[in-house]
Design a protein around this motif. Structure first.
Motif, PDB file in Angstrom:
ATOM      1  N   THR A 164       0.809  -1.245   0.133  1.00 49.96           N
ATOM      2  CA  THR A 164      -0.149   0.041  -0.010  1.00 49.96           C
ATOM      3  C   THR A 164       0.953   1.072  -0.043  1.00 49.96           C
ATOM      4  OG1 THR A 164      -1.765   1.365   1.152  1.00 49.96           O
ATOM      5  CG2 THR A 164      -0.207   0.017   2.497  1.00 49.96           C
ATOM      6  N   GLY A 165       0.494   2.247  -0.903  1.00 49.87           N
ATOM      7  CA  GLY A 165       1.111   3.345  -0.823  1.00 49.87           C
ATOM      8  C   GLY A 165       0.792   4.287   0.552  1.00 49.87           C
ATOM      9  N   SER A 166       1.655   5.113   0.830  1.00 51.00           N
ATOM     10  CA  SER A 166       1.696   6.027   2.031  1.00 51.00           C
ATOM     11  C   SER A 166       2.693   6.822   2.008  1.00 51.00           C
ATOM     12  CB  SER A 166       1.475   4.971   3.246  1.00 51.00           C
ATOM     13  OG  SER A 166       2.689   4.337   3.494  1.00 51.00           O
ATOM     14  N   GLY A 167       2.727   7.890   2.968  1.00 49.75           N
ATOM     15  CA  GLY A 167       3.827   8.955   2.885  1.00 49.75           C
ATOM     16  C   GLY A 167       3.312  10.236   3.298  1.00 49.75           C
ATOM     17  N   CYS A 168       4.325  11.102   3.112  1.00 49.93           N
ATOM     18  CA  CYS A 168       4.088  12.552   3.406  1.00 49.93           C
ATOM     19  C   CYS A 168       4.247  13.278   2.015  1.00 49.93           C
ATOM     20  CB  CYS A 168       5.143  13.062   4.207  1.00 49.93           C
ATOM     21  SG  CYS A 168       5.299  12.278   5.886  1.00 49.93           S
ATOM     22  N   SER A 169       3.190  14.101   1.626  1.00 48.84           N
ATOM     23  CA  SER A 169       3.160  14.782   0.392  1.00 48.84           C
ATOM     24  C   SER A 169       4.349  16.025   0.498  1.00 48.84           C
ATOM     25  CB  SER A 169       1.995  15.797   0.213  1.00 48.84           C
ATOM     26  OG  SER A 169       2.045  16.699  -0.779  1.00 48.84           O
ATOM     27  N   ALA A 170       5.141  16.382  -0.626  1.00 44.44           N
ATOM     28  CA  ALA A 170       6.018  17.189  -0.642  1.00 44.44           C
ATOM     29  C   ALA A 170       5.618  18.846  -0.825  1.00 44.44           C
ATOM     30  CB  ALA A 170       6.877  17.057  -2.057  1.00 44.44           C
ATOM     31  N   TYR A 171       4.208  18.430  -1.398  1.00 40.98           N
ATOM     32  CA  TYR A 171       3.738  19.992  -1.895  1.00 40.98           C
ATOM     33  C   TYR A 171       2.287  20.367  -1.142  1.00 40.98           C
ATOM     34  CZ  TYR A 171       7.147  18.862  -5.299  1.00 40.98           C
ATOM     35  OH  TYR A 171       8.378  18.448  -5.863  1.00 40.98           O
TER      36      TYR A 171
END
Length: 395
Positions: free
Chosen positions: A315-322
């Motif tokens: 599964t995708g996950s994480g912090c947006s850069a923008y």
């Protein structure tokens, strides 16, 4: 100022969401325990023949039988239907199992295709078997599947669900401009994505109508135009099972294509494990991650865990850069938008049954392409969002 609603309505939607969402795997950080007071509950639905037929199909013990397809996190052979997206374009996230045909042959002899069925999903997530009548879930994808209506008919018939056709007003297939006659070019890969999406809406909210809105291409601009068309057609729930790498210019696309208050927009978080993808990182959408779902002897009857096959698949996950962090998100792990928000089954090893003529008939699909339409349909079961709300904050 948030639109005020009678207290009885607020309590009603809280009860619906309290039943539906805790069974799903919510992101740990920044989740509220109740929906906004601005949300409107679903109107009580009469038990018409359609509703009664669907409720019976979803609770029939014979349809609850689960045909196991693998273990959580197991590496299984799959075909990713869409190639990696180039800048300015999106890729679909559907994954088709390539080892399942022989299993299907034996399963069909017992009149039960391999993979999670509508009854399985309702059991696993404790979903109400009624509701959704008069509401529309829209699916936004690229290109055209000329078999969509007939394949959908086969899926629903197999699992005992009521017919959903253009003739009875349940199913609509249009271009990004709303045309029913001038549709995009046929494409077998995106066609498989479309079948996964509309089958999952049927599975979770069989009383809902379905709008399939097909973009002329997989470009951000065409898919965004289709997104706006889905909302213009009246859908209060829109699912998007596609995405691509983030870019600084996409914050303007947020406002142009995804800023639709009063509409629950869900977006798959991607299948490449840790790493943010757009438009799942949009502050205006519900980013949907993926789990592995297997039957169990526990009190729930199911075991669910984060889908992770390897460091590059899951599964995708994480912090947006923008994208800026929404006001309702209070985690300290990301300085900007964090995703995912909520999750449902996506692991191809524990995937869902789908009927797809392009794939030769019954097959099994996974990827967060499955979880996005599931969650969009759960929103539909919970009721129409408040007119000024962004429903991503409800869970």
């Amino acid at each position: 100022m948030r639109e005020l609603r009678p207290k009885g309505r607020r309590r009603s939607l809280r009860r619906l969401v309290a039943v539906v969402f805790p069974a799903l795997a919510l992101a740990a950080a920044g989740m509220a325990t109740a929906p906004s007071a601005g949300a409107q509950p679903a109107t009580a639905q009469p038990h018409t023949s359609k509703v009664a037929q669907n409720a019976k199909a979803l609770t029939d013990p014979q349809r609850q039988i689960f045909h196991s397809t693998g273990k959580a996190g197991q590496k299984v052979p799959t075909q990713r239907l869409c190639a990696t997206a180039k800048p300015g374009y999106a890729a679909c996230f559907a994954q088709r199992r390539t080892d399942i045909r022989q299993q299907l042959a034996s399963a069909l002899a017992a009149a039960a295709p391999t993979g999670l069925s509508p009854a399985n999903l309702h059991s696993a997530y404790n979903l109400p078997t009624t509701g959704g009548s008069g509401l529309t879930v829209a699916i936004v994808d690229a290109y055209n599947d000329p078999n969509a209506e007939s394949d959908l008919a086969t899926y629903r018939s197999q699992f005992g669900l009521s017919a959903c056709t253009k003739a009875n007003g349940c199913f609509k297939q249009v271009s990004q401009t709303g045309s029913t006659t001038s549709l995009p070019t046929n494409d077998s890969d995106w066609g498989g994505e479309e079948m996964l999406d509309i089958d999952m809406v049927s599975a979770v909210c069989p009383n809902c109508s379905i709008d399939l809105v097909e973009a002329n291409s997989a470009s951000d601009s065409d898919l965004g135009t289709a997104e706006n068309e889905a909302v213009a057609l009246g859908a209060k729930f829109v699912s998007n099972s596609w995405g691509g790498p983030e870019d600084s210019s996409q914050t303007s696309e947020d406002t142009q294509y995804f800023k639709h208050p009063g509409v629950a927009i869900t977006v798959s978080s991607g299948d490449d494990a840790y790493g943010a993808e757009y438009p799942a990182t949009s502050q205006y959408v519900t980013a949907v991650g993926g789990t592995a779902l297997t039957s169990s002897s526990n009190s729930r009857g199911w075991t669910e865990s984060v889908w992770k096959t390897s460091s590059s698949e899951g599964t995708g996950s994480g912090c947006s850069a923008y994208d800026p962090k929404p006001s309702w998100q209070t985690d300290t792990g990301c300085s900007k938008r964090m995703e995912a928000d909520v999750s449902a089954v996506a692991d191809p090893a524990t995937g869902v049954a789908v009927y797809d003529t392009y794939a030769g008939g019954w097959t099994l699909y996974g990827g967060t392409s499955a979880s996005s339409p599931i969650i969009a349909s759960v929103y539909a079961l919970a009721g129409v969002p408040g007119a000024s709300d962004y429903p991503s904050k409800y869970p």
